[in-house]
Write a protein that holds these residues in place. Structure first.
Motif, PDB file in Angstrom:
ATOM      1  N   GLN A  20     -88.815  17.730  -7.922  1.00  0.00           N
ATOM      2  CA  GLN A  20     -87.447  18.037  -7.526  1.00  0.00           C
ATOM      3  C   GLN A  20     -86.773  19.025  -8.456  1.00  0.00           C
ATOM      4  OE1 GLN A  20     -85.106  14.481  -7.201  1.00  0.00           O
ATOM      5  NE2 GLN A  20     -83.204  15.578  -6.794  1.00  0.00           N
ATOM      6  N   LYS A  21     -87.003  18.883  -9.780  1.00  0.00           N
ATOM      7  CA  LYS A  21     -86.225  19.659 -10.725  1.00  0.00           C
ATOM      8  C   LYS A  21     -87.051  20.532 -11.654  1.00  0.00           C
ATOM      9  CE  LYS A  21     -82.683  17.311 -12.242  1.00  0.00           C
ATOM     10  NZ  LYS A  21     -81.738  16.339 -12.836  1.00  0.00           N
ATOM     11  N   ALA A  24     -89.508  21.345 -17.291  1.00  0.00           N
ATOM     12  CA  ALA A  24     -88.623  21.469 -18.442  1.00  0.00           C
ATOM     13  C   ALA A  24     -87.278  20.811 -18.175  1.00  0.00           C
ATOM     14  CB  ALA A  24     -88.430  22.944 -18.802  1.00  0.00           C
ATOM     15  N   GLU A  25     -86.854  20.840 -16.921  1.00  0.00           N
ATOM     16  CA  GLU A  25     -85.531  20.311 -16.588  1.00  0.00           C
ATOM     17  C   GLU A  25     -85.538  18.798 -16.428  1.00  0.00           C
ATOM     18  OE1 GLU A  25     -87.072  22.695 -15.109  1.00  0.00           O
ATOM     19  OE2 GLU A  25     -85.888  24.523 -15.303  1.00  0.00           O
ATOM     20  N   ARG A 111     -94.292  20.962  -3.495  1.00  0.00           N
ATOM     21  CA  ARG A 111     -93.358  21.320  -4.558  1.00  0.00           C
ATOM     22  C   ARG A 111     -94.058  21.369  -5.907  1.00  0.00           C
ATOM     23  NH1 ARG A 111     -88.670  23.554  -4.665  1.00  0.00           N
ATOM     24  NH2 ARG A 111     -87.954  22.245  -6.359  1.00  0.00           N
ATOM     25  N   GLN A 115     -94.491  24.493  -8.437  1.00  0.00           N
ATOM     26  CA  GLN A 115     -94.068  24.430  -9.838  1.00  0.00           C
ATOM     27  C   GLN A 115     -95.215  24.810 -10.769  1.00  0.00           C
ATOM     28  OE1 GLN A 115     -91.126  23.896 -11.012  1.00  0.00           O
ATOM     29  NE2 GLN A 115     -89.961  22.948  -9.364  1.00  0.00           N
ATOM     30  N   GLY A 172     -90.512  25.777  -1.262  1.00  0.00           N
ATOM     31  CA  GLY A 172     -89.075  26.039  -1.174  1.00  0.00           C
ATOM     32  C   GLY A 172     -88.476  25.556   0.117  1.00  0.00           C
TER      33      GLY A 172
END
Lengths: 210, 210
Positions: A20-21, A24-25, A111, A115, A172
């Motif tokens: 989802q994010k 690193a986030e 996803r 990534q 995306g």
DNA sequence: TAGCGTTCAAAACATACGTTTCAAACATAC
DNA sequence: GTATGTTTGAAACGTATGTTTTGAACGCTA
């Protein structure tokens, strides 16, 4: 190790949050608090955040890789002809159905792939190449047999283009779903898109040489 | 504001580092120390890291966007026919040539695009949509005129697939270059790949409906 | 039940980050 | 040449991060 188990809860939550994010986030605190486990559990069970990321990939990529290997072996044994249609629809079926119990899992699959691919030079990409380069080569060989008239170099790039189209779009997809909803009043699913994707890929990979 | 100027030095360095390592993985300290400016300069001139990221995108995307707009207007005035070939080769020429002074700039262009696209929900994607959605729609309209028999929804997805193939491949090109060097003893450039990309995109976008 | 290896919980640690502060240096206009 | 607004420099601030530590709780074996 009765319940869903600490390790699995960490993997499940990390997988979802990474998809989802991004890596690193996503902090270990976010993972552990959402998973309901102690912060130190990640370093205890996996050693480091980097190792956790690799573990996540191993768990979701190994079944796919093994299934693909098995299906390719089956094709070789039964003499199923190598055609772009057969190969590509095989892959799309596997990507969508490796975890048939959870449909949301397919979205996470794409996803995460996106990534991983867009990740900086980091060790993740090398790790994936070492770990799953073999099955990719095997697929490439089958594709070459499907298109014997095409120079291997050209085919290599076209497979890369196809990979890009697939991963990029499906990764995306949340944004694209919204655009599709607003502009065309149309709800789309992962399966819809892969259905549309197949003719595009076949047309691209089999296009006449420049 | 004599020399290369603090602002420009920050933008140059940030652009390169963002493209190379990603946004979250690039610290302001890395940017400012490499640029030879003070740490506080970023917050002084741009306000925040997020604003710096947007400034980087604005500087490298605006010339491309304006050039594309101009070329599309030129096509409309001179009555150049809308064909997938014309439109796609126009885009590839612009992407490769918007900054003709620096060839490395093309690679950065694609890497940054890839980073932006694979970015989490963050505000960057909304910003790009707000800022450059118009020129994208215009391009989509031309493509629709080039393929009037194709349903708009289908075309929308095929353009997305094509975008994915292009950005994804060119953005991960450093790794792919190395593979190509090892497996095929072949050095490739951005221009080589876009040349190979064109037939793939045309074949994919014009493929028969499922 | 006693002992022992494994797992968990809470806290602390060290570091890196984005951001802010404030005074010095600079440039420009009067 | 002084004054004023702008830019730079060095340091500090507050916070969030990954990781480590320490001891308690648990499960199993003898």
């Amino acid at each position: 190790m009765a319940q869903p188990g600490t390790v699995d809860r960490i993997l499940d939550t990390a997988e979802a949050l990474f998809a989802q994010k991004g890596f690193a986030e996503t902090s270990l605190r976010a993972i552990t608090s959402k998973a309901g486990v102690n912060l130190a559990a990640v370093n205890y069970h996996f050693g480091s955040k980097e190792a956790l990321i690799q573990a996540v990939f191993e768990r979701f990529l190994s079944p796919f890789s093994e299934a693909l290997n098995a299906k390719l072996a089956e094709m070789e044994e039964t003499g199923t002809p190598d055609t772009p249609e057969n190969l590509l629809s095989l892959i799309s079926r596997l990507a969508l159905g490796t975890h048939p119990d959870d449909p949301r899992r397919a979205a996470i699959f794409f996803r995460l792939s996106g990534q991983a691919y867009s990740q900086p030079v980091g060790h993740l990409r090398e790790y994936l190449h070492k770990q799953y380069g073999a099955v990719f080569s095997r697929l490439q060989d089958h594709m070459q047999r499907a298109l014997p008239q095409m120079p291997p170099r050209e085919l290599f790039w076209r497979v890369q283009f196809g990979l890009g189209a697939a991963i990029f779009t499906l990764s995306g997809m949340e944004s694209l779903k919204e655009i599709s909803r607003n502009d065309f009043n149309m709800e789309v699913t992962e399966a819809d898109i892969t259905r549309r994707l197949l003719p595009f890929l076949i047309g691209g990979i089999t296009a006449p040489m420049p």
